[in-house]
Design an enzyme around this catalytic site. Structure first.
Site, PDB file in Angstrom:
ATOM      1  N   ARG A  69     -16.462  -6.141  -1.463  1.00 39.57           N
ATOM      2  CA  ARG A  69     -15.968  -7.317  -2.179  1.00 39.57           C
ATOM      3  C   ARG A  69     -15.143  -6.937  -3.404  1.00 39.57           C
ATOM      4  NH1 ARG A  69     -18.909 -11.844  -0.779  1.00 39.57           N
ATOM      5  NH2 ARG A  69     -18.782 -12.814  -2.821  1.00 39.57           N
ATOM      6  N   HIS A 115      22.589 -12.832  -0.060  1.00 41.71           N
ATOM      7  CA  HIS A 115      22.622 -13.806  -1.159  1.00 41.71           C
ATOM      8  C   HIS A 115      22.069 -13.226  -2.458  1.00 41.71           C
ATOM      9  CE1 HIS A 115      23.957 -16.868   1.599  1.00 41.71           C
ATOM     10  NE2 HIS A 115      22.966 -16.544   2.420  1.00 41.71           N
ATOM     11  N   GLU A 169      -0.172  -3.615  -1.877  1.00 40.73           N
ATOM     12  CA  GLU A 169      -1.585  -3.673  -2.261  1.00 40.73           C
ATOM     13  C   GLU A 169      -2.308  -2.349  -2.032  1.00 40.73           C
ATOM     14  OE1 GLU A 169      -3.269  -6.236   1.593  1.00 40.73           O
ATOM     15  OE2 GLU A 169      -4.291  -6.424  -0.307  1.00 40.73           O
ATOM     16  N   CYS A 205     -17.492 -10.700  -7.252  1.00 42.42           N
ATOM     17  CA  CYS A 205     -18.834 -10.208  -7.550  1.00 42.42           C
ATOM     18  C   CYS A 205     -19.741 -10.284  -6.321  1.00 42.42           C
ATOM     19  CB  CYS A 205     -19.468 -11.048  -8.646  1.00 42.42           C
ATOM     20  SG  CYS A 205     -18.472 -11.137 -10.124  1.00 42.42           S
ATOM     21  N   LYS A 248       1.160  -5.496   2.427  1.00 38.73           N
ATOM     22  CA  LYS A 248       0.265  -4.377   2.716  1.00 38.73           C
ATOM     23  C   LYS A 248       0.668  -3.136   1.930  1.00 38.73           C
ATOM     24  CE  LYS A 248      -2.883  -5.807   5.012  1.00 38.73           C
ATOM     25  NZ  LYS A 248      -2.638  -7.030   4.342  1.00 38.73           N
ATOM     26  N   LYS A 250     -12.155  -8.606  -1.996  1.00 40.14           N
ATOM     27  CA  LYS A 250     -12.098  -9.036  -0.599  1.00 40.14           C
ATOM     28  C   LYS A 250     -12.159 -10.552  -0.492  1.00 40.14           C
ATOM     29  CE  LYS A 250     -11.988  -8.543   3.813  1.00 40.14           C
ATOM     30  NZ  LYS A 250     -10.629  -8.271   4.361  1.00 40.14           N
ATOM     31  N   ASN A 299     -21.770 -15.023  -9.924  1.00 34.87           N
ATOM     32  CA  ASN A 299     -20.445 -14.867  -9.319  1.00 34.87           C
ATOM     33  C   ASN A 299     -19.718 -16.187  -9.537  1.00 34.87           C
ATOM     34  OD1 ASN A 299     -18.235 -14.530  -7.633  1.00 34.87           O
ATOM     35  ND2 ASN A 299     -19.426 -14.790  -5.747  1.00 34.87           N
ATOM     36  N   GLY A 300     -18.471 -16.139 -10.018  1.00 36.61           N
ATOM     37  CA  GLY A 300     -17.714 -17.378 -10.230  1.00 36.61           C
ATOM     38  C   GLY A 300     -17.328 -17.526 -11.689  1.00 36.61           C
ATOM     39  N   GLU A 349       4.289  -9.696   5.359  1.00 37.02           N
ATOM     40  CA  GLU A 349       2.987  -9.041   5.484  1.00 37.02           C
ATOM     41  C   GLU A 349       3.116  -7.523   5.294  1.00 37.02           C
ATOM     42  OE1 GLU A 349       0.098  -9.995   5.338  1.00 37.02           O
ATOM     43  OE2 GLU A 349      -1.116  -8.388   6.196  1.00 37.02           O
ATOM     44  N   TRP A 355     -16.905  -8.132 -10.679  1.00 39.93           N
ATOM     45  CA  TRP A 355     -15.441  -8.080 -10.636  1.00 39.93           C
ATOM     46  C   TRP A 355     -14.984  -8.930 -11.808  1.00 39.93           C
ATOM     47  CZ3 TRP A 355     -11.276 -11.513  -9.211  1.00 39.93           C
ATOM     48  CH2 TRP A 355     -10.095 -10.854  -8.868  1.00 39.93           C
TER      49      TRP A 355
HETATM   50  O1  M6R Z   1     -10.235 -14.633   3.070  1.00 43.05           O
HETATM   51  P1  M6R Z   1      -8.843 -15.174   3.038  1.00 43.05           P
HETATM   52  O2  M6R Z   1      -8.105 -14.978   4.321  1.00 43.05           O
HETATM   53  O3  M6R Z   1      -8.775 -16.592   2.575  1.00 43.05           O
HETATM   54  O4  M6R Z   1      -8.113 -14.296   1.929  1.00 43.05           O
HETATM   55  C1  M6R Z   1      -6.822 -14.585   1.507  1.00 43.05           C
HETATM   56  C2  M6R Z   1      -6.246 -13.447   0.701  1.00 43.05           C
HETATM   57  O5  M6R Z   1      -6.993 -13.230  -0.457  1.00 43.05           O
HETATM   58  C3  M6R Z   1      -6.183 -12.142   1.506  1.00 43.05           C
HETATM   59  O6  M6R Z   1      -5.501 -12.304   2.699  1.00 43.05           O
HETATM   60  C4  M6R Z   1      -5.492 -11.038   0.674  1.00 43.05           C
HETATM   61  O7  M6R Z   1      -4.144 -11.341   0.499  1.00 43.05           O
HETATM   62  C5  M6R Z   1      -5.683  -9.674   1.338  1.00 43.05           C
HETATM   63  N1  M6R Z   1      -6.014  -8.688   0.347  1.00 43.05           N
HETATM   64  C6  M6R Z   1      -4.478  -9.191   2.041  1.00 43.05           C
HETATM   65  O8  M6R Z   1      -4.672  -7.935   2.609  1.00 43.05           O
END
Ligand code: M6R
Length: 616
Positions: A27, A510, A494, A2, A491, A611, A101-102, A487, A75
């Protein structure tokens, strides 16, 4: 996660609130709303979906001249992402509106209690419960401030909250506990917000709220005050001037923030090294950095890295360099697992929390747990003044500038640079000689990357066209390329919603290799390091099962690709073998970006993602 904005000043509030919400879009959100007081009455306008839906509704409102209000992008955590659950939420008597937020963890208990005393609720949210609780407390409290504090003292969990009430029409109250919130101090006006871009067009002077503090803005023309939540004692705090401007938070002519952030990695590497890799070889890397005494030593005996998502992958990558160059045993843990164990931390062991945002709830909790256990807690963050940065015993900043796209790109690159420098720094302190050849190559990395990125993007575009129809992908790597494989897979899934798994290439035999067939392509990282020959064998094993392969590789010392054959042979420039990851990372990012863009996905704000993940 949020986004919150609040305003009190001399201008019409609603356009400012909406503008602020646009700057918090990064965000992630599923609905939005604003509340303001006009002619002594509280108005609330909200809408499900994008901010344009809210703007369309506001266009039908009578002229809004109110100079005080709050706004929110939601959110969803409690309740479906629909208008009924969007913020602001009104207390049932209509005496106040709040945004939040939270998560209020004991909201059900509070809701039952309030229901028993006659309250009814129109939403499924914990926020509406909090609004009603404040209204209830107002019956007993001598002031709105006291009612706000009394209600918040009963709430367990994490929150940033802002409130307006007709009782005090020009005032916004706000408070935080484990969720970001700050005040922007302008001339004759003040803001509260989840992040600086929300008000950066109006002021760069910021006051960071600490956990357990209440802010009151707008009493007496643009004033701000802080109070302790527990006893309402006033708190004094200096303002901080933010150095970066809105320009750095804009797209610079690129279609998306993500591609802009990928393409700016050469500058990010340079800025991350600035002041840390001295031109004079007699001076140390990270010279002048102040890290805490670690049980009497200036190098930890052991290091535990805690992080989530991309930051976790960076930690995994950094671990092998911290062991190799720093001579320190390193364990890397997913923060959400670490925080719910009772981890045994040895004497002399330090914890390093890696987080771009510095607000990730699980990583913050892991850092706090380390401190509770009496261990030195270090932070590696991008966002200055974030919770992790402030709570760590010492913080190293990545200096990557604001990362707006939800998918993390340049942040990982900058985390890798700092981890490598930290490894060299600790290694030097342990009497290991530093690798001046590596440092020389590191200094040349920004130029190398700059020259390589345009061709990489072309290859990525071409490969994306060919492979965007795939339903699943493997990403394989060994050694430092294994975290990169994780990674790359993260990527792709997501951004494009294509299923992808990253594996240590040696693990394929395996079990996972059973999945290989012509419709299940593999993205293999075969960089010119000590693992190259082994990777070639793994690639051949995939090809023997009719698997199609994209191979990310580099020429050998004769400029050849040797025995490598692949459906896409993606050549990166040669470089120092320890630095090849810095070329492979943007290639993986570009491939995912181009696939997602080709498929028409919402690149900067992928579905279901936020974010800054400030809930568990
Ligand atoms: O702000 P942070 O680096 O702690 O965030 C961690 C993850 O939420 C963040 O890296 C998330 O996996 C991204 N969407 C990856 O692209």
């Amino acid at each position: 996660m949020c986004g919150i904005i609040g305003y009190s000043g001399h201008r019409p509030a609603v356009p400012l609130l909406v503008e602020g919400l646009h700057h918090l879009e990064y965000r992630g959100y599923d609905s939005s709303g604003v509340s303001f007081i006009q002619a002594g009455k509280l108005h609330v306008v909200k809408a499900a979906g994008r901010l344009s839906a809210l703007e369309a509704k506001l266009a039908h409102e009578p002229v809004m001249i109110s100079t005080c209000g709050i706004g929110h992008t939601r959110w969803a955590t409690h309740g479906a992402p629909e208008e009924r659950n969007a913020h602001p939420h009104l207390a049932r008597g209509g005496s106040l509106a709040i945004v939040h937020n939270g998560i209020i963890e004991n909201f059900q208990e509070l809701r039952d209690e309030l229901t028993a005393s006659g309250c009814t609720f129109v939403s499924d949210t914990d926020t509406e419960v909090l609004a009603c609780l404040i209204e209830e407390e107002r019956k007993r409290a001598s002031s709105l401030l006291e009612a706000f504090a009394r209600a918040l003292r009963r709430a367990r969990g994490a929150y940033a909250v802002a409130m307006v009430a007709p009782e005090e029409p020009g005032t916004v109250y706000a408070a935080r506990l484990s969720a970001p919130l700050l005040i922007g101090v302008g001339t004759g006006e003040c803001f509260v917000a989840s992040d600086v871009p929300a008000f950066l067009n109006y002021t760069r002077d910021v006051v960071f709220l600490e956990d357990g503090e209440i802010a009151r803005i707008g009493r007496g023309g643009g004033s701000w005050e802080l109070f302790r939540l527990d006893d309402l004692a006033p708190v004094s705090r200096a303002t901080t001037r933010i150095a970066w401007d809105m320009q750095s938070a804009c797209k610079d002519g690129y279609k998306h923030f993500m591609i802009k952030e990928i393409m700016e990695q050469p500058r990010v590497v340079a800025e991350c090294m600035a002041g840390r890799v001295p031109a004079d070889p007699a001076r140390d890397v990270l010279d002048g950095v102040s890290l805490p005494e670690l049980d009497g030593m200036d190098v930890p005996r052991r290091l535990r890295i805690v992080a989530c998502g991309t930051s976790y992958n960076a930690g995994l990558w950094g671990a092998r360099f911290l062991e190799k160059f720093g001579g320190i045993p390193v364990d890397v843990e997913i923060a959400s697992e670490f925080r719910y164990r009772d981890p045994l931390l040895e004497e002399g062991e330090a914890v390093l929390a890696i987080s771009q945002s510095g607000e990730t709830a699980d990583t913050l909790a892991a850092l706090r747990l380390a401190k509770e256990k009496g261990r030195a807690a270090l932070g590696l963050c991008n966002v200055v003044g974030s919770s992790i940065a402030r709570e760590a015993d010492a913080v190293l900043y990545t200096q990557a500038g604001p990362e707006i796209s939800v998918a993390s790109t340049k942040a990982m690159c900058s985390q890798m640079v700092v981890l490598l420098l930290l490894a060299l720094y600790w290694g030097k302190r342990r009497g290991k000689k530093d690798d001046s050849a590596l440092l020389t190559h590191l200094r040349g990395l920004p130029a190398l990357l700059e020259g390589a990125l345009p061709a990489m993007r072309e290859t990525a575009t071409h490969a994306a066209r060919t492979y965007s129809g795939a339903r699943s992908f493997f990403y394989l790597g060994r050694g430092p390329s294994y975290p990169l494989a994780l990674e790359g897979a993260l990527k792709l899934k997501e951004l494009s919603y294509i299923h992808a798994e990253g594996y240590a290439a040696g693990e394929m035999k395996h079990g996972p290799i059973a999945l290989i067939d012509p419709d299940f392509p593999t993205f293999a990282l075969a960089l010119r390091d000590e693992f190259f020959a082994k990777m070639v064998s793994n690639i051949e094993q995939v090809q023997a099962r009719q698997g199609r392969v994209i191979v990310l590789t580099q020429p050998d010392s004769c400029g050849e690709c040797g025995d490598l054959h692949a459906d896409v042979l993606w050549m990166l420039p040669s470089c120092h073998s320890e630095l090849a990851s810095f070329l492979a990372l943007p290639a993986l990012q570009l491939f995912s970006y181009e696939v997602a863009d080709y498929l028409g996905k919402d690149v900067d704000q992928p579905r279901n993602l936020a974010k800054s993940v400030t809930v568990e």
